[in-house]
Design an enzyme around this catalytic site. Structure first.
Site, PDB file in Angstrom:
ATOM      1  N   SER A 169     -89.077-105.792 -49.078  1.00  0.00           N
ATOM      2  CA  SER A 169     -87.714-105.717 -49.606  1.00  0.00           C
ATOM      3  C   SER A 169     -86.791-105.222 -48.502  1.00  0.00           C
ATOM      4  CB  SER A 169     -87.674-104.809 -50.839  1.00  0.00           C
ATOM      5  OG  SER A 169     -86.380-104.807 -51.421  1.00  0.00           O
ATOM      6  N   THR A 170     -86.154-104.076 -48.675  1.00  0.00           N
ATOM      7  CA  THR A 170     -85.214-103.561 -47.683  1.00  0.00           C
ATOM      8  C   THR A 170     -85.877-103.415 -46.319  1.00  0.00           C
ATOM      9  OG1 THR A 170     -84.176-102.291 -49.453  1.00  0.00           O
ATOM     10  CG2 THR A 170     -83.571-101.708 -47.193  1.00  0.00           C
ATOM     11  N   HIS A 196     -87.612-109.574 -51.631  1.00  0.00           N
ATOM     12  CA  HIS A 196     -86.465-109.453 -52.531  1.00  0.00           C
ATOM     13  C   HIS A 196     -85.209-110.001 -51.849  1.00  0.00           C
ATOM     14  CE1 HIS A 196     -88.512-105.757 -54.629  1.00  0.00           C
ATOM     15  NE2 HIS A 196     -89.089-106.908 -54.925  1.00  0.00           N
ATOM     16  N   MET A 285     -87.355-100.690 -50.970  1.00  0.00           N
ATOM     17  CA  MET A 285     -86.879 -99.674 -51.894  1.00  0.00           C
ATOM     18  C   MET A 285     -87.536 -99.868 -53.258  1.00  0.00           C
ATOM     19  SD  MET A 285     -82.881 -99.104 -52.917  1.00  0.00           S
ATOM     20  CE  MET A 285     -82.757-100.741 -53.631  1.00  0.00           C
ATOM     21  N   ASP A 288     -91.791-101.930 -56.751  1.00  0.00           N
ATOM     22  CA  ASP A 288     -92.274-103.246 -57.150  1.00  0.00           C
ATOM     23  C   ASP A 288     -93.530-103.600 -56.352  1.00  0.00           C
ATOM     24  OD1 ASP A 288     -92.346-105.824 -58.303  1.00  0.00           O
ATOM     25  OD2 ASP A 288     -91.226-106.658 -56.604  1.00  0.00           O
TER      26      ASP A 288
END
Length: 347
Positions: A169-170, A196, A285, A288
């Site tokens: 993600s991030t 993401h 972050m 998940d």
């Protein structure tokens, strides 16, 4: 919403956008939460450089397209002198996505889409500033690549690997690059990736990765057959699953806040391949993928989590490590090499 007790001090934000309407909209949105203070704004890149020197904000939101000096050039100059988290603000178009991926490559920590109404902006700001204040995030342009290994000796992976699963993600695009660029063109397994991202951006990221890596990297399409030596990126805004050796792409039906979701992809991989899986959790972050990775580990999969020192945000890999699912916790620069060594080792 966050509460004042959830952060040690006000998070000071500089908002940069050539549109006065957009500057006001972002400012109003940020200041809905009392943990944040917009300390200033700028209408172009040159003004942003001066405001960063003057105000020393904790984080900057940076528009991509601006007159005099665009967001890309301003980002380069800011990061050359100041290791400050920068979040890009992008139009959700093919051109905007391409430029945003370039910004992430240069060192922007994350981005938001104007079309999404600043979704998750508070959470992104808090996570990035919290990581920077804790000293857990690398300087954006020069990531810390010191290896960090799990305290316990890695177990012997006894299952025959059939697929590699990666969640991120991030900070994920650059982390994915650092992992995938280590893999050879004749990599013997298919790779499936849940990053993401909204629509448009995964396509731009996929092209960037494919241009720089030996393995072939494509955006997954429904009913696409999985082949060894190919990495399949789940399209933004959709759920990505695996069934019968093929990619299954579908709209979300309330399965997850994240589209694509690492948990959703993990559960389908577990159903299709059992424990014959390398599962890799990169920077991001939230949590998940933690549940899905634990199920994979219990089925016999081999799990690696990125370490705190090289993660932009140590959220998703931390959740995997703290659940007990991780066989190893490694610096991002070590993960690709470890995958190669595990595949070449006797099983």
């Amino acid at each position: 919403m966050l509460t004042p007790k959830s952060a040690p001090s006000l998070i000071r934000v500089l908002v940069v956008d050539d549109s006065s309407f957009m500057r006001s909209a972002i400012t109003r949105h940020i200041q809905r939460d009392p943990c944040f203070q917009v300390v200033g704004s700028a209408s172009n890149g040159r003004e942003a450089l001066a405001r960063v020197r003057e105000l020393r904000p904790d984080v900057v939101t940076m528009d991509v397209e601006m007159p005099e000096m665009n967001g890309i050039e301003a980002l380069r100059r800011i990061l050359a002198k100041t290791p400050i988290p920068v979040i890009m603000v992008s139009a959700q178009t093919a051109a905007g996505a391409k430029t945003t991926i370039e910004a992430l490559q240069i060192g922007a920590m994350d981005f938001i889409s104007k079309a999404a109404g600043f979704e998750h902006l508070h959470e992104k700001l808090l996570a990035l500033v919290g990581a920077a204040r804790a000293g857990s995030a690398p300087a954006p342009a020069l990531p810390d690549t010191r290896p960090f290994h799990a305290a316990t000796k890695p177990r012997l992976f006894q299952a025959t690997p059939r697929i590699v699963l990666i969640g991120s993600s991030t900070g994920g695009p650059r982390a994915l690059m650092q992992v995938l660029e280590r893999l050879p063109a004749r990599f013997p397994l298919p790779i499936v990736i849940a990053q993401h991202m909204p629509p448009q951006f995964t396509a731009a990221m996929t092209k960037w990765l494919n241009d720089h890596c030996a393995v072939k990297i494509v955006e997954a399409a429904d009913d696409m057959a999985l082949a060894p030596g190919v990495a399949y990126v789940g399209p933004g805004g959709m759920q990505f699953r695996i069934a019968g050796g093929r990619a299954r792409i579908a709209r979300d039906n309330g399965e997850s806040l994240y589209k694509p979701s690492v948990d959703v992809l993990s559960e389908s991989v577990a159903a299709a391949y059992g424990g014959h899986v390398f599962a890799i959790m990169l920077t991001g972050m939230g949590n998940d993928g933690a549940k899905g990775f634990l199920k994979l580990k219990e089925a016999g999969a081999y799990v690696i989590a990125q370490d705190r020192a090289t993660s932009a945000v140590w959220g998703m890999p931390r959740a995997v490590a703290e659940s007990g699912a991780a066989d190893e916790v490694l610096a991002v620069t070590e993960i690709g090499k470890r995958i190669n060594s595990l595949i070449s080792a006797p099983v």
